[in-house]
Each structure stands twice: as structure tokens, then as C-alpha cells.
Write an enzyme that holds these catalytic residues in place. Structure first.
Site, PDB file in Angstrom:
ATOM      1  N   CYS A 123       1.613   3.722   0.754  1.00  0.00           N
ATOM      2  CA  CYS A 123       2.455   4.870  -0.252  1.00  0.00           C
ATOM      3  C   CYS A 123       1.366   5.293  -0.945  1.00  0.00           C
ATOM      4  O   CYS A 123       0.356   4.286  -1.601  1.00  0.00           O
ATOM      5  CB  CYS A 123       3.506   4.153  -0.579  1.00  0.00           C
ATOM      6  SG  CYS A 123       4.111   5.695  -1.447  1.00  0.00           S
ATOM      7  N   HIS A 166      10.723   7.327   4.976  1.00  0.00           N
ATOM      8  CA  HIS A 166       9.647   7.464   4.159  1.00  0.00           C
ATOM      9  C   HIS A 166       9.895   8.612   3.319  1.00  0.00           C
ATOM     10  O   HIS A 166      10.027   8.068   2.054  1.00  0.00           O
ATOM     11  CB  HIS A 166       8.525   6.835   4.232  1.00  0.00           C
ATOM     12  CG  HIS A 166       7.305   6.451   3.148  1.00  0.00           C
ATOM     13  ND1 HIS A 166       6.824   4.808   3.324  1.00  0.00           N
ATOM     14  CD2 HIS A 166       7.411   7.050   2.803  1.00  0.00           C
ATOM     15  CE1 HIS A 166       5.845   4.975   2.427  1.00  0.00           C
ATOM     16  NE2 HIS A 166       6.618   6.455   1.894  1.00  0.00           N
ATOM     17  N   GLU A 167       9.952   9.572   3.705  1.00  0.00           N
ATOM     18  CA  GLU A 167       9.871  10.515   2.630  1.00  0.00           C
ATOM     19  C   GLU A 167      11.109  10.874   1.903  1.00  0.00           C
ATOM     20  O   GLU A 167      11.535  10.710   0.673  1.00  0.00           O
ATOM     21  CB  GLU A 167       9.449  11.586   2.774  1.00  0.00           C
ATOM     22  CG  GLU A 167       7.650  11.181   3.121  1.00  0.00           C
ATOM     23  CD  GLU A 167       6.595  11.303   2.298  1.00  0.00           C
ATOM     24  OE1 GLU A 167       7.088  10.963   0.991  1.00  0.00           O
ATOM     25  OE2 GLU A 167       5.946   9.341   3.328  1.00  0.00           O
ATOM     26  N   HIS A 170      12.511   8.176  -1.090  1.00  0.00           N
ATOM     27  CA  HIS A 170      11.965   8.648  -2.248  1.00  0.00           C
ATOM     28  C   HIS A 170      12.217   9.489  -2.964  1.00  0.00           C
ATOM     29  O   HIS A 170      13.070   9.461  -3.796  1.00  0.00           O
ATOM     30  CB  HIS A 170      10.422   9.074  -2.138  1.00  0.00           C
ATOM     31  CG  HIS A 170       9.330   8.350  -2.099  1.00  0.00           C
ATOM     32  ND1 HIS A 170       8.582   7.607  -3.197  1.00  0.00           N
ATOM     33  CD2 HIS A 170       7.583   8.167  -1.073  1.00  0.00           C
ATOM     34  CE1 HIS A 170       7.864   7.004  -2.358  1.00  0.00           C
ATOM     35  NE2 HIS A 170       7.226   7.671  -0.814  1.00  0.00           N
TER      36      HIS A 170
END
Length: 196
Positions: A123, A166-167, A170
Site C-alpha cells: 500500500c 483494497h481501495e 480504504h
């Protein structure tokens, strides 16, 4: 232009906060933000620009990583070149497997089957290696708005599915290492796909 100095690192509170939906129709500010995020990814994958600007290569970026609590993510996944019989690389017909700016993205359905990237994940907001399989859904259906404000629904699998999860994580204040089994980081769960 976004640089590595604009990307906040772990420990910064915004990385653990849930972002807000962006208002529709999209403001010019949010459209420009998405375009700048995508341009950062382009620059980070260009060896000349990356060296010149001191960028780490990335395939995804979320607004949380810029200290902004907005549900805006950018994804840029290049296609790998093919190799002919003589071992020569052939450029892919399409440069990118996925190139998208996504507003208010959310996973609306997913497979029961899990998947993880072979070597683990990294990341741009984490300056250390965190070894282990990051267990995610192998396939996901994602709803989002594009920069034209059109509602989209796409099905993803393999690396694009992992990258988008993953995004989206966030934007929900979740870091990739939250998905690692710290007692047995390289455990392969039953039926789990290892994505190369």
C-alpha cells in the site's frame, strides 16, 4: 499534480475513518480530484516519471490516502505483455486491464470463495512490508458512479477484484493487513485461489 508527499501514511487518523459519499451530480472539484488520482497512477507506472518524481508504483489510490474523507477511488491495472515462441515480448492489444475512476463505489455481492495475491499486498500509505495472504472475495460485483455521473455495475475477478476491494476498504477505514491472519499469515483457507 499528486506526489508521494501528498499521500498520508499509516497512523494518520483519516486512514481509519469512513469516507463520505460524494454528492451527485459530481462537482468539478470531485471530477478533477479523480482525474488527478488517475494521473498519479499513470505517473507511478511510467519508469521515467516515477524516477523523476520519486514515486512508488501503484495500481490503486483512494481519496482517504490524500487525507480526504470522500468516496473516490482510482484504479489503473496494466495488461502484461505476451511472450512469443522466441521469448520476445509482444505489447498487449489493450494497455490496461482496468482504468477507472469510481465514485461512491461499494461491493453489492461477492463470491463465497476467497482469493489472495501470491506475494501478499502492499500500500502506498504503508512504508513497511506486512507479510501474509490478504484474504478477500475471489469475485465481486461493484456499483459505482463514473466521472460522467452514470451509475455502473461491474463484475470483477482475480487481480482487478482484489485491487478494487483494497481501495473500497480504504473508503471504509480498513487497511489491507486487517485481512491477514496474524497467527498464521500464509494460511491457505479451503478453496482459496492464489492470484499470481
Amino acid at each position: 499534480m499528486i506526489s508521494m508527499d501528498d499521500i498520508i501514511r499509516e497512523g494518520y487518523p483519516t486512514l481509519r475513518e469512513v469516507a463520505n459519499d460524494v454528492t451527485l451530480p459530481l462537482s468539478d472539484e470531485d471530477i478533477i480530484l479523480g482525474e488527478k488520482m488517475l494521473q498519479f497512477l499513470h505517473n507511478s507506472q511510467d519508469p521515467v516519471m516515477a524516477e523523476k518524481m520519486g514515486l512508488r508504483g501503484g495500481v490503486g489510490l483512494a481519496a482517504n490516502q490524500l487525507g480526504l474523507l470522500k468516496k473516490v477511488i482510482a484504479v489503473l491495472i496494466p495488461n502484461e505483455p505476451e511472450v512469443d515462441e522466441d521469448g520476445n515480448e509482444i505489447p498487449p492489444k489493450e494497455a490496461y486491464k482496468m482504468r477507472e475512476i469510481m465514485y461512491n463505489a461499494k461491493v453489492v455481492s461477492h463470491s463465497v470463495q476467497d482469493a489472495a495475491v501470491e506475494g501478499g499486498e502492499g500500500c502506498l500509505s504503508v512504508d513497511r512490508e506486512v507479510p501474509g495472504y490478504v484474504v478477500r472475495h475471489a469475485r465481486v460485483t461493484v456499483e459505482y458512479y463514473n466521472k460522467e455521473g452514470e451509475k455502473k455495475k461491474i463484475r470483477l475477478k482475480d487481480f482487478p477484484a482484489i485491487c478494487v476491494q483494497h481501495e473500497i476498504d480504504h473508503t471504509n477505514g480498513v487497511m489491507f493487513y486487517d485481512h491477514i491472519n496474524m497467527n498464521d499469515p500464509w494460511e491457505i483457507k479451503d478453496g482459496m485461489i492464489i492470484v499470481k
